[in-house]
Design a protein around this motif. Structure first.
Motif, PDB file in Angstrom:
ATOM      1  N   LEU A 244       0.832  -1.205   0.000  1.00  0.00           N
ATOM      2  CA  LEU A 244       0.000   0.000   0.000  1.00  0.00           C
ATOM      3  C   LEU A 244       0.867   1.255   0.000  1.00  0.00           C
ATOM      4  O   LEU A 244       0.659   2.170  -0.803  1.00  0.00           O
ATOM      5  N   LEU A 245       1.857   1.311   0.871  1.00  0.00           N
ATOM      6  CA  LEU A 245       2.735   2.481   0.943  1.00  0.00           C
ATOM      7  C   LEU A 245       3.522   2.666  -0.360  1.00  0.00           C
ATOM      8  O   LEU A 245       3.681   3.793  -0.841  1.00  0.00           O
ATOM      9  N   ALA A 246       3.981   1.562  -0.943  1.00  0.00           N
ATOM     10  CA  ALA A 246       4.741   1.647  -2.196  1.00  0.00           C
ATOM     11  C   ALA A 246       3.859   2.180  -3.330  1.00  0.00           C
ATOM     12  O   ALA A 246       4.285   3.034  -4.113  1.00  0.00           O
ATOM     13  N   VAL A 247       2.614   1.694  -3.399  1.00  0.00           N
ATOM     14  CA  VAL A 247       1.715   2.133  -4.468  1.00  0.00           C
ATOM     15  C   VAL A 247       1.321   3.591  -4.266  1.00  0.00           C
ATOM     16  O   VAL A 247       1.271   4.376  -5.222  1.00  0.00           O
ATOM     17  N   VAL A 248       1.047   3.987  -3.020  1.00  0.00           N
ATOM     18  CA  VAL A 248       0.688   5.380  -2.744  1.00  0.00           C
ATOM     19  C   VAL A 248       1.850   6.297  -3.136  1.00  0.00           C
ATOM     20  O   VAL A 248       1.638   7.354  -3.752  1.00  0.00           O
ATOM     21  N   ALA A 249       3.070   5.894  -2.811  1.00  0.00           N
ATOM     22  CA  ALA A 249       4.237   6.695  -3.194  1.00  0.00           C
ATOM     23  C   ALA A 249       4.319   6.829  -4.710  1.00  0.00           C
ATOM     24  O   ALA A 249       4.517   7.922  -5.253  1.00  0.00           O
ATOM     25  N   GLU A 250       4.121   5.719  -5.408  1.00  0.00           N
ATOM     26  CA  GLU A 250       4.198   5.706  -6.871  1.00  0.00           C
ATOM     27  C   GLU A 250       3.112   6.587  -7.499  1.00  0.00           C
ATOM     28  O   GLU A 250       3.372   7.344  -8.423  1.00  0.00           O
ATOM     29  N   LYS A 251       1.898   6.509  -6.972  1.00  0.00           N
ATOM     30  CA  LYS A 251       0.765   7.220  -7.588  1.00  0.00           C
ATOM     31  C   LYS A 251       0.681   8.690  -7.182  1.00  0.00           C
ATOM     32  O   LYS A 251       0.083   9.483  -7.893  1.00  0.00           O
ATOM     33  N   THR A 252       1.250   9.046  -6.031  1.00  0.00           N
ATOM     34  CA  THR A 252       1.126  10.436  -5.565  1.00  0.00           C
ATOM     35  C   THR A 252       2.403  11.251  -5.754  1.00  0.00           C
ATOM     36  O   THR A 252       2.358  12.477  -5.716  1.00  0.00           O
ATOM     37  N   GLY A 253       3.539  10.577  -5.903  1.00  0.00           N
ATOM     38  CA  GLY A 253       4.797  11.290  -6.040  1.00  0.00           C
ATOM     39  C   GLY A 253       5.497  11.549  -4.707  1.00  0.00           C
ATOM     40  O   GLY A 253       6.610  12.050  -4.670  1.00  0.00           O
ATOM     41  N   TYR A 254       4.839  11.208  -3.591  1.00  0.00           N
ATOM     42  CA  TYR A 254       5.495  11.342  -2.296  1.00  0.00           C
ATOM     43  C   TYR A 254       6.552  10.258  -2.164  1.00  0.00           C
ATOM     44  O   TYR A 254       6.399   9.160  -2.683  1.00  0.00           O
ATOM     45  N   GLN A 255       7.637  10.556  -1.426  1.00  0.00           N
ATOM     46  CA  GLN A 255       8.635   9.525  -1.155  1.00  0.00           C
ATOM     47  C   GLN A 255       8.059   8.547  -0.132  1.00  0.00           C
ATOM     48  O   GLN A 255       7.393   8.960   0.820  1.00  0.00           O
ATOM     49  N   ALA A 256       8.324   7.267  -0.326  1.00  0.00           N
ATOM     50  CA  ALA A 256       7.784   6.247   0.568  1.00  0.00           C
ATOM     51  C   ALA A 256       8.205   6.502   2.017  1.00  0.00           C
ATOM     52  O   ALA A 256       7.437   6.252   2.943  1.00  0.00           O
ATOM     53  N   ALA A 257       9.394   7.033   2.219  1.00  0.00           N
ATOM     54  CA  ALA A 257       9.886   7.293   3.575  1.00  0.00           C
ATOM     55  C   ALA A 257       9.066   8.373   4.283  1.00  0.00           C
ATOM     56  O   ALA A 257       9.055   8.435   5.516  1.00  0.00           O
ATOM     57  N   MET A 258       8.387   9.222   3.530  1.00  0.00           N
ATOM     58  CA  MET A 258       7.579  10.290   4.120  1.00  0.00           C
ATOM     59  C   MET A 258       6.184   9.813   4.526  1.00  0.00           C
ATOM     60  O   MET A 258       5.464  10.518   5.214  1.00  0.00           O
ATOM     61  N   LEU A 259       5.798   8.626   4.074  1.00  0.00           N
ATOM     62  CA  LEU A 259       4.439   8.141   4.289  1.00  0.00           C
ATOM     63  C   LEU A 259       4.337   7.293   5.551  1.00  0.00           C
ATOM     64  O   LEU A 259       5.279   6.588   5.907  1.00  0.00           O
ATOM     65  N   ASP A 260       3.184   7.379   6.210  1.00  0.00           N
ATOM     66  CA  ASP A 260       2.882   6.395   7.251  1.00  0.00           C
ATOM     67  C   ASP A 260       1.391   6.091   7.214  1.00  0.00           C
ATOM     68  O   ASP A 260       0.592   6.823   6.626  1.00  0.00           O
ATOM     69  N   LEU A 261       1.025   4.979   7.830  1.00  0.00           N
ATOM     70  CA  LEU A 261      -0.338   4.467   7.710  1.00  0.00           C
ATOM     71  C   LEU A 261      -1.398   5.342   8.370  1.00  0.00           C
ATOM     72  O   LEU A 261      -2.579   5.198   8.084  1.00  0.00           O
ATOM     73  N   SER A 262      -0.994   6.277   9.236  1.00  0.00           N
ATOM     74  CA  SER A 262      -1.988   7.129   9.891  1.00  0.00           C
ATOM     75  C   SER A 262      -2.463   8.266   8.982  1.00  0.00           C
ATOM     76  O   SER A 262      -3.406   8.976   9.312  1.00  0.00           O
TER      77      SER A 262
END
Length: 195
Positions: free
Chosen positions: A24-42
């Motif tokens: 989920l985090l990898a796909v969200v990073a890919e589709k939104t342009g955010y770096q995966a390291a910046m994302l969290d599940l909250s």
């Protein structure tokens, strides 16, 4: 790290919660342009990530591509979920006890010669079949001159579902970008664009 290791799934279940969250985090990073390291599940899809309904559907299909053992994810069922954690929990719950599927053999998808894609007739036939499946109209009632919105009541989410449906039926197609097709009004315009 310890909670992920503690939740290791038995061999008879579908993807573990850790795998689902990671995909989920990898796909969200890919589709939104955010770096995966910046994302969290909250994070909230709309307020934190600016994810609209079309992007949400793209994310769901991206997860299914990464984890082919998942049960089909219905965009309608996930539309009320706000955070990445809620989506991960929903997918995990929906797939508890599901045996992981073996990846599809690429040989069957490559039956068409590499030099040519599907013919225009195949594309039109696949488009009408998918539109019938996604809208509930009988295929015999449809024709290519119909307008997606005014004649068929197709909204932006349904439009993306139709595009992914076409790609599933015609695996030889280049990837269809929902943004590129958003200005096309009729089924004929979509068929011509794909061709």
């Amino acid at each position: 790290m310890a909670p992920v290791a503690a939740k290791a799934a038995p061999a008879t279940s579908g993807p573990a919660q850790g795998q689902i969250a990671q995909a989920l985090l990898a796909v969200v990073a890919e589709k939104t342009g955010y770096q995966a390291a910046m994302l969290d599940l909250s994070m909230d899809l709309e307020s934190d990530l600016g994810v609209d309904s079309i992007k949400r559907v793209e994310i769901l299909y991206g997860i299914q591509e990464r984890l082919p053992g998942l049960q089909e994810l219905k965009p309608e069922a996930l539309s009320a979920l706000r955070t990445l954690q809620q989506i991960a929990d929903h997918i995990t719950g929906q797939n508890a006890g599901v045996a992981p599927a073996a990846p599809a053999a690429p040989v069957a998808a490559k039956a068409a010669p590499a030099t040519s894609g599907p013919a225009q007739g195949q594309i039109a036939q696949a488009l009408l079949a998918v539109v019938a499946e996604k809208t509930g109209y009988q295929a015999a009632m449809l024709d290519l001159s119909m307008d997606l919105e005014s004649d068929l009541g197709v909204d932006s989410i349904k439009r993306v579902e139709i595009l992914y449906g076409i790609q599933e039926r015609l695996p030889g197609l280049q990837e269809l970008k929902p943004e590129a097709l958003s200005a096309l009004r009729t089924l004929q315009q979509i068929a011509d664009h794909i061709t």
